[in-house]
Enzyme design. Structure first.
Site, PDB file in Angstrom:
ATOM      1  N   HIS A  99       0.751  -1.073  -0.035  1.00 20.63           N
ATOM      2  CA  HIS A  99       0.070  -0.092   0.102  1.00 20.63           C
ATOM      3  C   HIS A  99       0.942   1.262  -0.037  1.00 20.63           C
ATOM      4  O   HIS A  99       0.574   2.261  -0.403  1.00 20.63           O
ATOM      5  CB  HIS A  99      -0.933  -0.016   1.361  1.00 20.63           C
ATOM      6  N   HIS A 145       5.405   6.826   6.615  1.00 28.01           N
ATOM      7  CA  HIS A 145       5.266   6.419   5.280  1.00 28.01           C
ATOM      8  C   HIS A 145       4.654   7.563   4.473  1.00 28.01           C
ATOM      9  O   HIS A 145       4.473   8.584   4.815  1.00 28.01           O
ATOM     10  CB  HIS A 145       4.049   5.294   5.307  1.00 28.01           C
ATOM     11  N   THR A 150      -5.986   7.173   7.462  1.00 28.10           N
ATOM     12  CA  THR A 150      -6.618   7.213   6.035  1.00 28.10           C
ATOM     13  C   THR A 150      -6.571   5.906   5.265  1.00 28.10           C
ATOM     14  O   THR A 150      -6.805   5.947   4.107  1.00 28.10           O
ATOM     15  CB  THR A 150      -5.558   8.078   5.341  1.00 28.10           C
TER      16      THR A 150
END
Ligand SMILES: *[C@@H]1O[C@H](CO)[C@@H](O)[C@H](O)[C@H]1NC(C)=O
Ligand SMILES: *[C@@H]1O[C@H](CO)[C@@H](O)[C@H](O)[C@H]1NC(C)=O
Length: 394
Positions: free
Chosen positions: A90, A115, A224
């Site tokens: 992801h 990230h 998110t």
């Protein structure tokens, strides 16, 4: 009957358990079968009313003077142990050591990981999660911390109120290479496939943050990505950081969301979630509109010229004052020499009056010479004096 009832109960429990775990393990994506609009079917929190990211409408933000500058703790003390860079399918994640944290929030928060989110179309084609007045940045960095005063670890904290504090850094594209981001980008080619991990040299995490940690937007939101827990105290910095176009393109094109053994490769791109409704929430700002206003290059030029003119003016005034003082001193010396046998020199050095008259001549000559030098340099300024331009007279 009793055993049948028990059997049915066990079956139900078992079904519920598998259903819950199937949902948790559902392989989600940004587009497609389990894309963002389907997340809430598998991860109920994703359909909540305090979701992230959001669009920050600056005119709707509320100034909160209690929002003090955020202080990174130990971000520069990365130690000797390498960091782990991980492509999780992801995004690309770096686990952070637990001595790093963030101050300036109502609790102490311990760093967990960071990230990135990005787009696919190069500069000015979106990629950030948060938007400001409807405008996307090219990418976004998230530094995730958990509330170590209230909760024992990240996995517990992420499900609880005020459990996480995430710093959001908007990334835009410019001319210069950002050396801080090269500490990540230079190693992306080693984790091209999902599930790959590599050790990278530890580096100063603060080099990824903007200079100004005092101006930020604050609101209550969520993760998110699934499971979208509404446990995050968000701080999105007003100042953006800049990377080069080449750095952005590496981020956008080097990674796959698929594992190395999968026959069909899929690029890991557009891993950002659409902005979510604010609903009842207020976005607070740590600064007011005036202090947040950025200076245009024209304004900067005007200020620089203004300061320079001020300095020149001050220098002229100071020189005028010095000259005036010197003039009066000279006048005083001469008056004293003519009118009295005891000069100020004698008063100061009355224990050795003898060499006085001989000492005074070279002293005076030197001062006169200096004055002459000053006069010649300032001759141009005194155009109104007739002696300055005798040739031009008719
Ligand atoms: C986190 O803390 C909880 C509560 O103490 C514990 O049950 C759980 O195993 C811990 N998880 C990890 C990953 O350490
Ligand atoms: C977030 O929620 C908490 C608890 O409801 C509240 O006290 C706090 O003021 C909220 N913060 C913001 C920035 O809205």
């Amino acid at each position: 009957m009793d055993s049948l009832g028990l059997f049915i109960l066990l079956m139900l429990l078992c079904l519920q358990w598998t259903a819950a775990h199937a949902a948790e393990d559902t392989p989600w994506t940004y587009k497609g079968l389990v894309g963002q609009s389907e997340w809430s079917q598998y991860f109920p929190a994703c359909g909540g009313t305090s979701q992230s990211p959001v669009d920050v409408m600056t005119t709707q933000t509320k100034y909160d003077p209690n929002l003090i500058p955020l202080t990174p703790l130990g971000y520069g003390q990365h130690g000797n142990n390498p960091f782990t860079l991980h492509n999780n399918g992801h995004t690309v994640v770096i686990e952070l050591p637990d001595w790093m944290g963030i101050g300036g929030l109502p609790w102490l928060f311990t760093a967990a990981q960071m990230h990135l989110h990005w787009g696919s179309g190069g500069p000015s084609h979106g990629g950030s999660e948060h938007t400001i007045n409807g405008l996307s940045a090219d990418a976004e960095l998230h530094v995730v911390h958990y509330n170590s005063e209230l909760y024992p670890n990240m996995s517990t904290a992420m499900t609880k109120r005020d459990g996480l504090a995430v710093l959001g850094v908007l990334i835009v594209t410019g001319e210069e290479t950002n050396p801080g981001f090269n500490n990540i980008i230079n190693y992306l080619s080693r984790v091209r496939h999902a599930d790959q991990k590599v050790f990278i040299p530890a580096f100063d995490i603060q080099s990824l943050l903007p200079q100004d940690l005092g101006r930020y937007y604050r609101y209550n939101g969520s993760l998110t990505t699934p499971p979208c827990y509404q446990s995050v105290i968000w701080s999105v910095f007003h100042e953006r950081v800049q990377i080069s176009k080449a750095q952005l393109l590496k981020m956008e094109t080097l990674l796959y969301s698929t594992k190395s053994e999968e026959p069909e490769r899929m690029l890991l791109q557009d891993n950002y979630r659409a902005t979510q409704p604010l609903n009842h929430r207020v976005v607070f700002a740590s600064f007011t509109a005036e202090s947040g206003k950025e200076l245009s290059s024209g304004e900067v030029t005007a200020i620089v010229i203004g300061v320079m003119c001020g300095c020149v003016g001050l220098a002229v005034i100071v020189r005028f004052i010095v000259k005036t003082i010197r003039f009066f001193k000279l006048l005083h010396h001469e008056t004293v020499a003519v009118n009295s046998s005891t000069s100020s020199w004698d008063v100061l050095h009355n224990n050795r009056p003898a060499p006085m008259p001989r000492m005074k001549e070279p002293e005076k000559a030197k001062e006169k010479k200096q004055d002459l030098a000053l006069n010649s340099t300032s001759a141009g300024e005194r155009k109104d004096e007739p002696s300055a331009s005798p040739q031009t007279e008719p």
